[in-house]
Design a protein around this motif. Structure first.
Motif, PDB file in Angstrom:
ATOM      1  N   GLY A   1      -5.890   4.857  -3.545  1.00 27.97           N
ATOM      2  CA  GLY A   1      -6.421   4.256  -2.326  1.00 27.97           C
ATOM      3  C   GLY A   1      -7.705   3.483  -2.611  1.00 27.97           C
ATOM      4  N   ARG A   2      -8.509   4.060  -3.499  1.00 28.65           N
ATOM      5  CA  ARG A   2      -9.753   3.400  -3.931  1.00 28.65           C
ATOM      6  C   ARG A   2      -9.460   2.057  -4.568  1.00 28.65           C
ATOM      7  NH1 ARG A   2     -14.847   6.086  -4.302  1.00 28.65           N
ATOM      8  NH2 ARG A   2     -15.891   4.503  -5.534  1.00 28.65           N
TER       9      ARG A   2
ATOM     10  N   LEU B   1      -8.499   0.820   0.215  1.00 29.57           N
ATOM     11  CA  LEU B   1      -8.310   1.495   1.499  1.00 29.57           C
ATOM     12  C   LEU B   1      -9.445   2.495   1.712  1.00 29.57           C
ATOM     13  CD1 LEU B   1      -4.506   2.385   1.370  1.00 29.57           C
ATOM     14  CD2 LEU B   1      -5.585   0.837   2.991  1.00 29.57           C
TER      15      LEU B   1
ATOM     16  N   SER C   1       0.843  -1.210   0.000  1.00 32.98           N
ATOM     17  CA  SER C   1       0.000   0.000   0.000  1.00 32.98           C
ATOM     18  C   SER C   1       0.868   1.246   0.000  1.00 32.98           C
ATOM     19  CB  SER C   1      -0.900   0.034   1.229  1.00 32.98           C
ATOM     20  OG  SER C   1      -1.599  -1.163   1.364  1.00 32.98           O
TER      21      SER C   1
ATOM     22  N   LEU D   1      -6.815   0.267  -4.131  1.00 35.00           N
ATOM     23  CA  LEU D   1      -6.240  -0.652  -3.151  1.00 35.00           C
ATOM     24  C   LEU D   1      -7.291  -1.144  -2.157  1.00 35.00           C
ATOM     25  CD1 LEU D   1      -2.932   1.234  -2.277  1.00 35.00           C
ATOM     26  CD2 LEU D   1      -3.071  -1.027  -3.313  1.00 35.00           C
TER      27      LEU D   1
ATOM     28  N   VAL E   1      -2.785   9.674   4.724  1.00 38.27           N
ATOM     29  CA  VAL E   1      -1.416   9.207   4.460  1.00 38.27           C
ATOM     30  C   VAL E   1      -0.761  10.105   3.413  1.00 38.27           C
ATOM     31  CG1 VAL E   1      -0.043   7.331   3.456  1.00 38.27           C
ATOM     32  CG2 VAL E   1      -1.801   6.805   5.131  1.00 38.27           C
ATOM     33  N   GLY E   2      -1.524  10.469   2.363  1.00 34.82           N
ATOM     34  CA  GLY E   2      -1.000  11.349   1.317  1.00 34.82           C
ATOM     35  C   GLY E   2      -0.630  12.721   1.854  1.00 34.82           C
TER      36      GLY E   2
ATOM     37  N   CYS F   1       5.174   4.864   3.385  1.00 37.89           N
ATOM     38  CA  CYS F   1       4.771   5.652   2.227  1.00 37.89           C
ATOM     39  C   CYS F   1       5.582   6.928   2.144  1.00 37.89           C
ATOM     40  CB  CYS F   1       3.286   5.975   2.310  1.00 37.89           C
ATOM     41  SG  CYS F   1       2.749   7.146   1.074  1.00 37.89           S
TER      42      CYS F   1
ATOM     43  N   LEU G   1       0.867   4.192  -2.811  1.00 35.80           N
ATOM     44  CA  LEU G   1       0.430   5.525  -2.384  1.00 35.80           C
ATOM     45  C   LEU G   1       1.519   6.574  -2.619  1.00 35.80           C
ATOM     46  CD1 LEU G   1      -1.443   4.758   0.960  1.00 35.80           C
ATOM     47  CD2 LEU G   1      -2.445   5.735  -1.099  1.00 35.80           C
TER      48      LEU G   1
ATOM     49  N   SER H   1      -3.421  10.123  -3.849  1.00 36.98           N
ATOM     50  CA  SER H   1      -3.555   9.072  -2.841  1.00 36.98           C
ATOM     51  C   SER H   1      -4.989   8.560  -2.753  1.00 36.98           C
ATOM     52  CB  SER H   1      -3.134   9.586  -1.469  1.00 36.98           C
ATOM     53  OG  SER H   1      -1.838  10.091  -1.517  1.00 36.98           O
ATOM     54  N   LEU H   2      -5.949   9.486  -2.822  1.00 39.35           N
ATOM     55  CA  LEU H   2      -7.361   9.083  -2.763  1.00 39.35           C
ATOM     56  C   LEU H   2      -7.690   8.164  -3.930  1.00 39.35           C
ATOM     57  CD1 LEU H   2      -9.216  12.361  -1.725  1.00 39.35           C
ATOM     58  CD2 LEU H   2      -9.092  10.221  -0.436  1.00 39.35           C
TER      59      LEU H   2
ATOM     60  N   SER I   1      -6.313   6.795   3.123  1.00 37.66           N
ATOM     61  CA  SER I   1      -5.414   7.116   2.014  1.00 37.66           C
ATOM     62  C   SER I   1      -5.203   8.626   1.904  1.00 37.66           C
ATOM     63  CB  SER I   1      -5.916   6.528   0.696  1.00 37.66           C
ATOM     64  OG  SER I   1      -7.270   6.819   0.498  1.00 37.66           O
TER      65      SER I   1
END
Lengths: 95, 199
Positions: free
Chosen positions: B83-84, B88, A66, B86, B96-97, B125, A70, B79-80, B93
């Motif tokens: 993230g989708r 998450l 992940s 993945l 984290v970004g 990350c 990211l 990231s969004l 996400s």
């Protein structure tokens, strides 16, 4: 916003105000040291909490994948948007 | 700095796995909360003490905000999006970004908010982001222009990646990069919790 993250913001704000006003320059080195020590301590604590998990191996593998995806997305997205903004507002420096 | 971080995390992992007993684990949990507050307080002092920033912002005008604005939109948006894919949750996400490459602080904030697993994702990350930035800044400067070369480093444009940016661009861009890094650093402790609670 939970109480805990509200507290975090308050502590940040208090530090900012202190730095802007009366914090002596002489103590900045000490503050930097505190920063490094604090980061090390908190990461240690995080490691402890992660290490005590019974599914440690799977947790780490999933986190790694992940994280890599990211990070690539965040870098690509940043470059694209800043490039676009720089194009839109030209007349600029450094082109 | 990165070695201090990696070693602390590794030592914690080993202790949690092999050494500590359950009551000690509970004590570590409450210690984290206190350490976090001291840490953020200390970040505030460090940023607030650099007063020359304000006069430099004045000198360059609103263009100073272009790079950090782009980094915020691009990092969180990118990231969004992935993230989708993945699977998450969007709040994780996005948050984290919003670490913008400041792996220690974002990991600590998210570790506290969402648990050690998410904290680890944030840590890795943003470590990866710093490494990728160091590698790709010269190429980005060449193919996408000097302004875009400020973007990969995010918050690290004020310290770790600043030398690389300076070498790949010019003095004006270096100053803009420093300011962008500073503004983004101030935004990390604000945006990470905000995004985590927003979605």
């Amino acid at each position: 916003m939970t109480f805990s993250s509200f507290c975090i913001l308050l502590f940040l704000l208090a530090g900012l105000l202190l730095g802007l006003t009366v914090f002596p320059k002489k103590l900045l080195k000490a503050n930097n040291l505190l920063l490094t020590a604090g980061i090390a301590l908190v990461l240690f604590c995080m490691g402890v909490s992660l290490g005590s998990s019974p599914t440690l191996g799977a947790d780490l593998a999933q986190a790694g994948v992940s994280a890599l995806v990211l990070s690539v997305a965040a870098v690509a997205g940043s470059v694209a948007v800043v490039w676009l903004l720089a194009k839109l507002f030209k007349g600029g420096r450094g082109e | 700095m990165i070695w201090v971080a990696v070693l602390s995390l590794a030592a914690g992992l080993a202790c949690g796995r092999f050494v500590f007993t359950p009551p000690m684990l509970a004590a570590v949990d409450s210690l984290t909360l206190v350490a976090l507050r001291v840490l953020v307080f200390s970040v505030g002092i460090q940023v607030g003490s650099d007063k020359s920033v304000f006069s430099r912002v004045w000198h360059h005008g609103w263009r100073v905000l272009l790079a950090p604005l782009g980094v915020v939109i691009g990092s969180v948006g990118g990231s969004l999006l992935v993230g989708r894919l993945l699977g998450l949750p969007a709040n994780i996400s996005g948050a984290v970004g919003a670490g913008f490459g400041w792996y220690s602080l974002s990991a600590v904030l998210l570790g506290e908010l969402a648990g050690a697993q998410v904290g680890t994702i944030a840590f890795l990350c943003n470590v990866f982001r710093e490494l990728i930035a160091l590698l790709c800044i010269p190429l980005v400067a060449r193919y996408f222009g000097y302004m875009a070369a400020i973007a990969p480093g995010g918050a690290t444009a004020m310290d770790v990646t600043l030398p690389t940016i300076t070498r790949s661009t010019d003095e004006t861009t270096a100053v803009l990069a420093l300011l962008s890094g500073l503004i983004l650093s101030m935004l990390v402790p604000v945006l990470v919790p905000l995004l985590y609670h927003l979605f």
